[in-house]
Write a protein that holds these residues in place. Structure first.
Motif, short mmCIF file in Angstrom:
data_model
loop_
_atom_site.label_atom_id
_atom_site.label_comp_id
_atom_site.label_asym_id
_atom_site.label_seq_id
_atom_site.Cartn_x
_atom_site.Cartn_y
_atom_site.Cartn_z
N ILE A 35 0.81 -1.21 0.00
CA ILE A 35 0.00 0.00 0.00
C ILE A 35 0.85 1.26 0.00
O ILE A 35 2.00 1.25 0.45
N LYS A 36 0.27 2.34 -0.53
CA LYS A 36 0.91 3.65 -0.48
C LYS A 36 0.94 4.10 0.98
O LYS A 36 -0.06 3.94 1.69
N PRO A 37 2.06 4.67 1.43
CA PRO A 37 2.11 5.14 2.82
C PRO A 37 1.11 6.27 3.07
O PRO A 37 0.92 7.13 2.22
N LEU A 38 0.48 6.24 4.23
CA LEU A 38 -0.38 7.34 4.65
C LEU A 38 0.50 8.51 5.06
O LEU A 38 1.67 8.32 5.39
N LYS A 39 -0.05 9.72 5.08
CA LYS A 39 0.70 10.86 5.61
C LYS A 39 0.98 10.57 7.07
O LYS A 39 0.08 10.22 7.83
N SER A 40 2.25 10.70 7.48
CA SER A 40 2.63 10.26 8.83
C SER A 40 2.05 11.12 9.94
O SER A 40 1.58 10.62 10.93
N ASP A 41 2.08 12.44 9.79
CA ASP A 41 1.56 13.34 10.82
C ASP A 41 0.58 14.32 10.18
O ASP A 41 0.95 15.06 9.27
N VAL A 42 -0.66 14.30 10.68
CA VAL A 42 -1.70 15.17 10.15
C VAL A 42 -2.28 15.98 11.29
O VAL A 42 -2.60 15.44 12.35
N VAL A 43 -2.39 17.30 11.08
CA VAL A 43 -3.02 18.18 12.05
C VAL A 43 -4.30 18.71 11.41
O VAL A 43 -4.28 19.23 10.30
N VAL A 44 -5.41 18.53 12.12
CA VAL A 44 -6.70 18.96 11.59
C VAL A 44 -7.42 19.80 12.65
O VAL A 44 -7.31 19.52 13.84
N ASN A 45 -8.12 20.85 12.19
CA ASN A 45 -8.87 21.71 13.11
C ASN A 45 -10.15 21.02 13.56
O ASN A 45 -10.82 20.37 12.76
N GLU A 46 -10.48 21.20 14.82
CA GLU A 46 -11.71 20.65 15.37
C GLU A 46 -12.90 21.15 14.55
O GLU A 46 -12.95 22.31 14.16
N GLY A 47 -13.83 20.25 14.27
CA GLY A 47 -15.02 20.62 13.50
C GLY A 47 -14.87 20.46 12.00
O GLY A 47 -15.84 20.52 11.26
N LYS A 48 -13.64 20.24 11.52
CA LYS A 48 -13.39 20.08 10.08
C LYS A 48 -13.50 18.61 9.70
O LYS A 48 -13.56 17.73 10.54
N LYS A 49 -13.48 18.36 8.38
CA LYS A 49 -13.57 17.00 7.85
C LYS A 49 -12.16 16.42 7.71
O LYS A 49 -11.23 17.11 7.33
N LEU A 50 -12.03 15.11 7.99
CA LEU A 50 -10.78 14.39 7.81
C LEU A 50 -11.04 13.19 6.92
O LEU A 50 -11.98 12.43 7.15
N VAL A 51 -10.20 13.04 5.88
CA VAL A 51 -10.29 11.89 5.00
C VAL A 51 -8.91 11.25 4.92
O VAL A 51 -7.93 11.90 4.58
N LEU A 52 -8.83 9.96 5.25
CA LEU A 52 -7.60 9.18 5.09
C LEU A 52 -7.87 8.14 4.01
O LEU A 52 -8.86 7.40 4.10
N ARG A 53 -6.99 8.09 2.99
CA ARG A 53 -7.15 7.12 1.90
C ARG A 53 -6.02 6.10 1.96
O ARG A 53 -4.86 6.46 2.06
N CYS A 54 -6.42 4.86 1.84
CA CYS A 54 -5.47 3.75 1.85
C CYS A 54 -5.59 3.06 0.50
O CYS A 54 -6.65 2.53 0.17
N GLU A 55 -4.50 3.07 -0.28
CA GLU A 55 -4.55 2.53 -1.62
C GLU A 55 -3.52 1.42 -1.80
O GLU A 55 -2.34 1.60 -1.53
#
Length: 163
Positions: A35-55
């Motif tokens: 699989i393609k590596p996921l982004k290792s460190d992700v910072v997201v603001n509270e209330g926003k949308k988060l999408v992680l894709r695993c391919e």
């Protein structure tokens, strides 16, 4: 010229690939998923949308996907409005969080599995708190209470003085 084929020269491959299989068809040799590596460190603001894709970039037969948060498997629930896991295309899985909360911070892992083996990738998610917007009147009140400061730098030391 009569009797000549006007479609083109030579043998065309049409919809077939190099080894004779159709385009988009799986290879016949079994292999463990990669699989393609996921982004290792992700910072997201509270209330926003988060999408992680695993391919899965390789692997036959097609792998199945599992998602984990802090070591615990996440189960896809169509009724859940908080976290959704979807199978996208044939070799991709997506984890969706519509409105991120501080409790969503942690280590997320995607795992692709088939009969030949498995592959994993990890992403650490940090959630920053939502900062409320102030009304214009509140902003004016805040500015009137501020005292200007002068910052003087002495090499790596900082000295704060009232102006």
């Amino acid at each position: 010229m009569p009797g000549k084929n006007k479609r083109g020269k030579g043998k065309g491959r049409g919809r077939k690939g190099r080894r004779g299989e159709k385009v988009g068809e799986e290879p016949t040799a079994a292999s463990a998923p990669k699989i393609k590596p996921l982004k290792s460190d992700v910072v997201v603001n509270e209330g926003k949308k988060l999408v992680l894709r695993c391919e899965a970039i390789s692997g036959y037969p097609q792998p199945t996907f599992k998602w984990y948060k802090d070591g615990k498997e996440l189960i896809s629930n169509k009724k859940s409005k908080e976290i959704r896991i979807k199978r996208k295309k044939r070799k991709e899985s997506e984890l969706l969080i519509r409105k991120v909360k501080p409790s969503h911070a942690g280590e997320y892992m995607c795992e692709a599995i088939n009969q030949q083996g498995e592959d994993r990738s990890i992403s650490n998610i940090a959630v920053t708190p939502e900062v409320p917007f102030l009304k214009c009147e509140e902003q004016k009140d805040l500015r009137s209470n501020w005292k200007p400061l002068l910052v003087i730098s002495k090499s790596t030391e900082f000295v704060l003085k009232h102006a």
